[in-house]
Scaffold this motif. Structure first.
Motif, short mmCIF file in Angstrom:
data_model
loop_
_atom_site.label_atom_id
_atom_site.label_comp_id
_atom_site.label_asym_id
_atom_site.label_seq_id
_atom_site.Cartn_x
_atom_site.Cartn_y
_atom_site.Cartn_z
N ASP A 57 9.38 21.98 -30.53
CA ASP A 57 8.54 22.34 -31.67
C ASP A 57 8.52 21.26 -32.76
O ASP A 57 7.76 21.35 -33.72
CB ASP A 57 9.03 23.67 -32.26
CG ASP A 57 7.95 24.36 -33.06
OD1 ASP A 57 6.78 24.32 -32.64
OD2 ASP A 57 8.27 24.91 -34.13
N GLN A 58 9.35 20.23 -32.61
CA GLN A 58 9.35 19.15 -33.60
C GLN A 58 8.00 18.43 -33.55
O GLN A 58 7.45 18.19 -32.47
CB GLN A 58 10.45 18.13 -33.29
CG GLN A 58 11.84 18.69 -33.39
CD GLN A 58 12.84 17.66 -32.93
OE1 GLN A 58 13.37 16.90 -33.73
NE2 GLN A 58 13.06 17.59 -31.63
N LYS A 59 7.50 18.07 -34.72
CA LYS A 59 6.16 17.50 -34.83
C LYS A 59 5.94 16.29 -33.91
O LYS A 59 4.96 16.22 -33.19
CB LYS A 59 5.90 17.12 -36.28
CG LYS A 59 4.44 16.97 -36.58
CD LYS A 59 4.21 16.77 -38.06
CE LYS A 59 2.73 16.60 -38.35
NZ LYS A 59 2.48 16.33 -39.76
N HIS A 60 6.89 15.34 -33.92
CA HIS A 60 6.71 14.12 -33.12
C HIS A 60 6.77 14.39 -31.62
O HIS A 60 6.24 13.61 -30.83
CB HIS A 60 7.71 13.03 -33.53
CG HIS A 60 9.11 13.29 -33.09
ND1 HIS A 60 9.92 14.23 -33.67
CD2 HIS A 60 9.85 12.71 -32.11
CE1 HIS A 60 11.10 14.23 -33.07
NE2 HIS A 60 11.08 13.32 -32.12
N LYS A 62 5.86 17.56 -30.31
CA LYS A 62 4.72 18.45 -30.08
C LYS A 62 3.42 17.68 -29.81
O LYS A 62 2.56 18.14 -29.06
CB LYS A 62 4.54 19.35 -31.31
CG LYS A 62 4.14 20.74 -30.97
CD LYS A 62 4.15 21.60 -32.21
CE LYS A 62 3.79 23.02 -31.80
NZ LYS A 62 4.08 23.99 -32.80
N GLN A 63 3.31 16.50 -30.43
CA GLN A 63 2.11 15.68 -30.24
C GLN A 63 1.99 15.16 -28.81
O GLN A 63 0.92 14.76 -28.39
CB GLN A 63 2.15 14.47 -31.19
CG GLN A 63 2.10 14.83 -32.64
CD GLN A 63 2.51 13.66 -33.54
OE1 GLN A 63 3.04 12.65 -33.07
NE2 GLN A 63 2.27 13.81 -34.83
N LYS A 64 3.09 15.16 -28.09
CA LYS A 64 3.11 14.54 -26.76
C LYS A 64 2.63 15.47 -25.65
O LYS A 64 2.21 15.00 -24.61
CB LYS A 64 4.52 14.06 -26.43
CG LYS A 64 5.03 12.97 -27.35
CD LYS A 64 6.42 12.52 -26.93
CE LYS A 64 6.94 11.42 -27.84
NZ LYS A 64 8.21 10.87 -27.35
N TYR A 65 2.72 16.77 -25.86
CA TYR A 65 2.36 17.68 -24.78
C TYR A 65 1.24 18.63 -25.20
O TYR A 65 0.92 18.75 -26.36
CB TYR A 65 3.58 18.46 -24.26
CG TYR A 65 4.20 19.41 -25.27
CD1 TYR A 65 3.72 20.70 -25.43
CD2 TYR A 65 5.27 19.01 -26.06
CE1 TYR A 65 4.28 21.57 -26.36
CE2 TYR A 65 5.83 19.86 -26.98
CZ TYR A 65 5.34 21.15 -27.12
OH TYR A 65 5.89 22.00 -28.03
N HIS A 66 0.70 19.33 -24.21
CA HIS A 66 -0.44 20.21 -24.43
C HIS A 66 0.01 21.63 -24.78
O HIS A 66 -0.40 22.19 -25.78
CB HIS A 66 -1.32 20.21 -23.18
CG HIS A 66 -2.44 21.19 -23.22
ND1 HIS A 66 -3.36 21.23 -24.24
CD2 HIS A 66 -2.78 22.18 -22.37
CE1 HIS A 66 -4.22 22.21 -24.01
NE2 HIS A 66 -3.89 22.80 -22.88
N ARG A 67 0.85 22.23 -23.92
CA ARG A 67 1.33 23.57 -24.22
C ARG A 67 2.62 23.88 -23.47
O ARG A 67 2.98 23.18 -22.53
CB ARG A 67 0.28 24.63 -23.90
CG ARG A 67 0.00 24.78 -22.42
CD ARG A 67 -1.18 25.73 -22.16
NE ARG A 67 -1.44 25.80 -20.72
CZ ARG A 67 -0.89 26.70 -19.90
NH1 ARG A 67 -0.06 27.61 -20.37
NH2 ARG A 67 -1.16 26.68 -18.62
#
Length: 84
Positions: A57-60, A62-67
């Motif tokens: 759930d960390q922002k950096h 979370k940007q890497k995956y879709h769901r």
């Protein structure tokens, strides 16, 4: 379908190593364009699964995956999906 698998049973009590392994497998999935990563925190008390979800759930990160998908049939398993 190619997928990567990370079983955390052996390092369940090693916090820093868990984060490192999670980060490594996510980066590897991106590098190899693999759409699914299966993470196995195991059933236990649920603490490890919570830790994994918090990490994801960390922002950096979370940007890497879709769901993320929690396996409805197996409480001790998560899937992380990527879009390329």
């Amino acid at each position: 379908m190619a997928k990567l698998k990370l079983d955390l049973h052996d390092i369940y009590n090693k916090g820093d190593q868990i984060d490192r392994e999670l980060e490594n497998i996510i980066d590897e999935a991106i590098e190899k364009r693999i759409k699914t990563v299966e993470i196995i925190p195991g059933k236990g008390s649920g603490q490890l699964k919570k830790r994994v979800l918090k990490f994801l759930d960390q922002k950096h990160i979370k940007q890497k995956y879709h769901r993320i998908d929690k396996d409805s049939k197996n409480f001790g398993r998560l899937f992380v999906y990527f879009k390329f």
